[in-house]
Design a protein around this motif. Structure first.
Motif, PDB file in Angstrom:
ATOM      1  N   LEU A  92       0.768  -1.334   0.097  1.00 23.63           N
ATOM      2  CA  LEU A  92      -0.045   0.038  -0.059  1.00 23.63           C
ATOM      3  C   LEU A  92       0.949   1.412  -0.055  1.00 23.63           C
ATOM      4  O   LEU A  92       0.292   2.333  -0.115  1.00 23.63           O
ATOM      5  CB  LEU A  92      -0.744  -0.216   1.294  1.00 23.63           C
ATOM      6  CG  LEU A  92      -2.084  -1.126   1.182  1.00 23.63           C
ATOM      7  CD1 LEU A  92      -2.851  -1.019   2.361  1.00 23.63           C
ATOM      8  CD2 LEU A  92      -2.896  -1.123   0.227  1.00 23.63           C
ATOM      9  N   GLY A  93       2.213   1.219   0.015  1.00 20.54           N
ATOM     10  CA  GLY A  93       3.032   2.434   0.250  1.00 20.54           C
ATOM     11  C   GLY A  93       2.902   3.217  -0.869  1.00 20.54           C
ATOM     12  O   GLY A  93       2.342   2.890  -2.205  1.00 20.54           O
ATOM     13  N   ARG A  94       3.704   4.401  -0.814  1.00 25.94           N
ATOM     14  CA  ARG A  94       3.582   5.302  -1.842  1.00 25.94           C
ATOM     15  C   ARG A  94       4.058   5.056  -3.232  1.00 25.94           C
ATOM     16  O   ARG A  94       3.670   5.102  -4.214  1.00 25.94           O
ATOM     17  CB  ARG A  94       4.325   6.660  -1.309  1.00 25.94           C
ATOM     18  CG  ARG A  94       3.994   7.985  -2.067  1.00 25.94           C
ATOM     19  CD  ARG A  94       4.499   9.048  -1.619  1.00 25.94           C
ATOM     20  NE  ARG A  94       4.511  10.013  -2.570  1.00 25.94           N
ATOM     21  CZ  ARG A  94       3.422  10.935  -2.826  1.00 25.94           C
ATOM     22  NH1 ARG A  94       2.320  10.731  -2.127  1.00 25.94           N
ATOM     23  NH2 ARG A  94       3.328  11.852  -3.722  1.00 25.94           N
ATOM     24  N   HIS A  95       5.037   3.971  -3.069  1.00 24.98           N
ATOM     25  CA  HIS A  95       5.709   3.644  -4.357  1.00 24.98           C
ATOM     26  C   HIS A  95       5.446   2.002  -4.089  1.00 24.98           C
ATOM     27  O   HIS A  95       6.286   1.025  -4.624  1.00 24.98           O
ATOM     28  CB  HIS A  95       7.133   3.679  -4.364  1.00 24.98           C
ATOM     29  CG  HIS A  95       7.400   5.077  -4.311  1.00 24.98           C
ATOM     30  ND1 HIS A  95       7.188   5.956  -5.582  1.00 24.98           N
ATOM     31  CD2 HIS A  95       7.783   6.190  -3.670  1.00 24.98           C
ATOM     32  CE1 HIS A  95       7.104   7.177  -5.505  1.00 24.98           C
ATOM     33  NE2 HIS A  95       7.877   7.387  -4.290  1.00 24.98           N
ATOM     34  N   GLY A  96       4.320   1.385  -3.548  1.00 26.80           N
ATOM     35  CA  GLY A  96       3.996   0.241  -3.238  1.00 26.80           C
ATOM     36  C   GLY A  96       3.301  -0.426  -4.718  1.00 26.80           C
ATOM     37  O   GLY A  96       3.105   0.315  -5.700  1.00 26.80           O
ATOM     38  N   LEU A  97       3.081  -1.682  -4.601  1.00 27.93           N
ATOM     39  CA  LEU A  97       2.462  -2.536  -5.802  1.00 27.93           C
ATOM     40  C   LEU A  97       1.260  -1.928  -6.270  1.00 27.93           C
ATOM     41  O   LEU A  97       0.953  -1.776  -7.389  1.00 27.93           O
ATOM     42  CB  LEU A  97       2.351  -3.950  -5.323  1.00 27.93           C
ATOM     43  CG  LEU A  97       2.564  -4.885  -6.426  1.00 27.93           C
ATOM     44  CD1 LEU A  97       3.996  -4.798  -7.142  1.00 27.93           C
ATOM     45  CD2 LEU A  97       2.330  -6.352  -5.846  1.00 27.93           C
ATOM     46  N   VAL A  98       0.490  -1.556  -5.344  1.00 25.40           N
ATOM     47  CA  VAL A  98      -0.956  -1.087  -5.674  1.00 25.40           C
ATOM     48  C   VAL A  98      -0.806   0.234  -6.488  1.00 25.40           C
ATOM     49  O   VAL A  98      -1.465   0.467  -7.561  1.00 25.40           O
ATOM     50  CB  VAL A  98      -1.779  -0.971  -4.533  1.00 25.40           C
ATOM     51  CG1 VAL A  98      -3.313  -0.182  -4.861  1.00 25.40           C
ATOM     52  CG2 VAL A  98      -2.111  -2.142  -3.866  1.00 25.40           C
ATOM     53  N   ASN A  99      -0.267   1.462  -6.007  1.00 26.05           N
ATOM     54  CA  ASN A  99       0.117   2.740  -6.504  1.00 26.05           C
ATOM     55  C   ASN A  99       0.819   2.436  -7.964  1.00 26.05           C
ATOM     56  O   ASN A  99       0.203   3.117  -8.955  1.00 26.05           O
ATOM     57  CB  ASN A  99       0.677   3.557  -5.525  1.00 26.05           C
ATOM     58  CG  ASN A  99      -0.189   4.295  -4.953  1.00 26.05           C
ATOM     59  OD1 ASN A  99      -1.310   4.731  -5.337  1.00 26.05           O
ATOM     60  ND2 ASN A  99       0.046   4.669  -3.640  1.00 26.05           N
TER      61      ASN A  99
END
Lengths: 301, 367
Positions: free
Chosen positions: A139-146
């Motif tokens: 969920l991080g800013r440069h995580g997989l979802v973003n």
């Protein structure tokens, strides 16, 4: 007292005892003796420490209720309690809505059932800490979802998900999902298959059969799952602490902060509130569903 | 009771099974079953377990899809029609009462699905309860009822919406013998009163003989014979039917020819006559059969024309109340059973005695 008289009655009937000479002649005492070691363990290592900790809330410095009175007009405490309850309700609803269809699928699927069960249990066997870190990565800013949404052109710039209430809710729903799915699947599995055929034969459409037969008969499992998830979410600490926002404090996080500040009496007070809330919820469920005879006996089978 | 019956009465559905088949992974559970079930008929599918009788019933109900063949109810194809649109009643061996509903709610369930308003529903439920002789029990929980009462409730639930066809899958299988006999009579009465077509599955031949208008005997997924109880008992079409329905004596014999419209055959050194059915060639090995109660001791009385005679040794005599059962042995070691009514004037035979038995050629069937 009654145990003693019962064992006396057993000893006073020699013919009965004589027919089973090889057995241990403990009679009615046997269950109590078997229960003794775990009960002693729980008393020594759980009940006594908890009591000791709780006593700090009313024995600091002497016998007093001043700490509890202070909670009444403590805006921080009230907001945290509200946050905690709101989060628990939301997580419970989320696991129920997502879990029920999975439970249904698990019971209906024949060949795929072991695979589905494995997919449910695999995360269940993984540590909560590891899974919370995994959600931080996702969920991080440069995580997989973003990154995925950016790559697909669905977003112009990364969304802030991590360290928001949404992140806590997503991660907790994921972690607690098995506690909802398994009791529901258990009651669904116990529904006699001929009942579904009877309903269809009597003119009920698949949806009516679900609404009028399957759903009501699975309610004990829903109650057991709801209770488990709700009570577990009340005391959740690691996940909200890791993926949640700094302003969205839960009761367990507040307790931890107070302990760090060596504010023992306040922490003990909060713990008492948390424990009481959980006990009240369990009590209410027991009243509604008949805890001993209903939900848990059904789900334990 | 008459008033109730006329309210619930409606003509029964005619059901046609044409070359019905069901395969489970290469194994044929039902292999080409064709039956014409007439409107208002009480038809029983009778057979041992694994004979395909329940699978056939489930295909009529719509819970199983046929692999091949055609299924018509009142001339309309039912292939692809889901169970809840077939409008038929169904009774299961396990009763299948909804445990979370009261007796009245259980019986009202099919009416609710059909949008019958509540007041009307309650009236019809009460009527159905009276019809199965359980008036006033609507408020009970199914679990508070005995097995027999539960099955009556299931029956009421299956007929309350006036289906034209009632399917029953071994409904009395879980009940004790006395209760079973009472309910058999009651189902016959209900069938007569309602005029609904009944299709009944059982493995109990006595039950089938007592209740049915016609019986389809099933073996290995096929219909071995279909006919009235009298047909099946007196003129079994093959060895399976002869041994499955009632008790039978079998005589392996050699075909000799036809005399005066009767089959003449040799059983060892004894000449036997039988009803002519199919006509095998002379010299062929054939099987003759007759029922134990058709044999009797003749003790040297002159044979009537067309009577079969045979010398036997009594091996065992078993007294069973109304009748005595003798196990006999004929020359060549063939075992026979003879049932004789008991009575003061009838001499009991002892084991080891030799005797002569006789029976009519008309009671002897070529299978």
């Amino acid at each position: 007292m009654s145990d003693a008289s019962l064992s006396d009655a057993g000893a006073a009937s020699p013919p009965l005892a004589a027919t089973r000479p090889a057995r241990l002649r403990l009679g009615p005492l046997a269950p109590w003796l078997l229960a003794l070691p775990p009960v002693a363990f729980m008393l020594a290592f759980y009940a006594l420490p908890v009591l000791g900790m709780l006593s700090r809330a009313v024995l600091d410095p002497g016998w007093t209720l001043v700490h509890f009175q202070a909670l009444g007009d403590d805006p921080v405490f009230q907001r945290v309690l509200w946050n905690t309850l709101y989060l628990a309700v939301l997580v419970t609803l989320g696991t129920l809505l997502l879990g029920y269809p999975v439970a249904l699928l698990l019971v209906r699927a024949r060949r795929m059932a072991p695979l589905i069960l494995l997919l449910i249990l695999l995360p269940f066997w993984t540590s909560v800490l590891v899974r919370s870190y995994a959600w931080m990565v996702l969920l991080g800013r440069h995580g997989l979802v973003n990154e995925a949404m950016l790559a697909l052109g669905l977003l112009d710039r990364p969304l802030r998900i991590l360290n928001t209430p949404l992140a806590t809710q997503i991660a907790m729903i994921h972690i607690l999902l098995p506690y909802m799915i398994l009791p529901i699947a258990n009651t669904l599995r116990q529904i006699d298959h001929s009942l579904l055929r009877a309903a269809a034969g009597l003119g009920a459409s698949p949806w009516s059969t679900f609404r009028q037969v399957v759903l009501p008969l699975s309610l004990p499992g829903v109650a057991a799952g709801t209770l488990l998830v709700f009570v577990l979410s009340l005391g959740f600490y690691i996940t909200p602490a890791l993926v949640g926002g700094p302003r969205d404090t839960t009761l367990s996080m507040l307790i931890s902060q107070q302990v760090d500040q060596l504010n023992w009496a306040y922490a003990a007070c909060l713990s008492a509130v948390l424990l009481a809330t959980a006990l009240v919820i369990i009590g209410v469920f027991a009243k509604i569903c008949g805890l001993g005879g209903g939900a848990f006996r059904m789900s334990a089978r | 009771m008459d008033g109730v019956a006329t309210v619930l009465a409606g003509a029964g559905a005619a059901v046609t099974l044409r070359g019905l088949e069901k395969n489970y992974g290469g194994h044929g559970a039902v292999r080409g079953v064709s039956i014409d079930i007439r409107s208002g008929e009480f038809l029983t599918l009778l057979g041992p377990s694994g004979s395909g009788k329940t699978t056939t019933l489930m295909m009529i109900a719509g819970f199983e899809q046929p692999s091949a063949g055609e299924l018509l109810i009142d001339g309309q194809s039912m292939l692809g029609v889901p169970p809840h649109r077939r409008n038929l009643g169904m009774v299961f061996q396990s009763y299948a009462l909804f445990p979370h509903l009261t007796v009245a709610e259980n019986i009202g369930f099919p009416l609710k699905q059909r949008g019958v308003p509540k007041a009307e529903r309650m009236r019809q439920v009460e009527e159905a309860l009276r019809l199965v002789q359980l008036p006033g029990l609507g408020g009970r929980n199914p679990r508070q009822l005995s097995g027999g009462q539960q099955q009556r409730v299931a029956l009421a639930r299956a007929i309350v919406f006036r289906p034209r066809l009632l399917l029953m899958d071994e409904p009395l299988g879980a009940l004790d013998k006395q209760l079973r006999e009472t309910l058999q009579l009651e189902m016959r009465r209900l069938h007569a009163e309602l005029g609904i077509t009944f299709v009944y599955v059982t493995h109990d031949q006595e039950e089938a003989l007592t209740m049915s208008d016609r019986i389809a005997v099933m073996e290995n997924g096929q219909v071995a014979q279909i006919g009235t109880p009298e047909d099946l008992y007196d003129r079994p079409a093959n060895r399976f039917v002869a041994s499955f329905i009632g008790e039978s004596n079998f005589f392996p014999a050699v075909m000799r020819g036809i005399e005066q419209g009767r089959v003449v055959a040799e059983f060892g050194a004894t000449r036997l006559q039988a009803l002519a059915g199919s006509l095998p060639a002379a010299g062929a090995e054939i099987m003759l059969t007759t029922r134990p109660e058709r044999l009797r001791f003749v003790d040297g009385a002159p044979p009537a024309p067309g009577e079969n005679r045979l010398s036997v040794t009594v091996r065992e005599a078993i007294f069973a109340g109304e009748r005595c059962r003798y196990l006999l042995e004929a020359a060549g070691g063939t075992r026979l059973v003879l049932k004789e009514a008991s009575g003061a004037a009838i001499r009991r035979r002892a084991a080891g005695e030799t005797a002569e038995i006789g029976w009519a050629a008309e009671d002897t069937i070529l299978v």
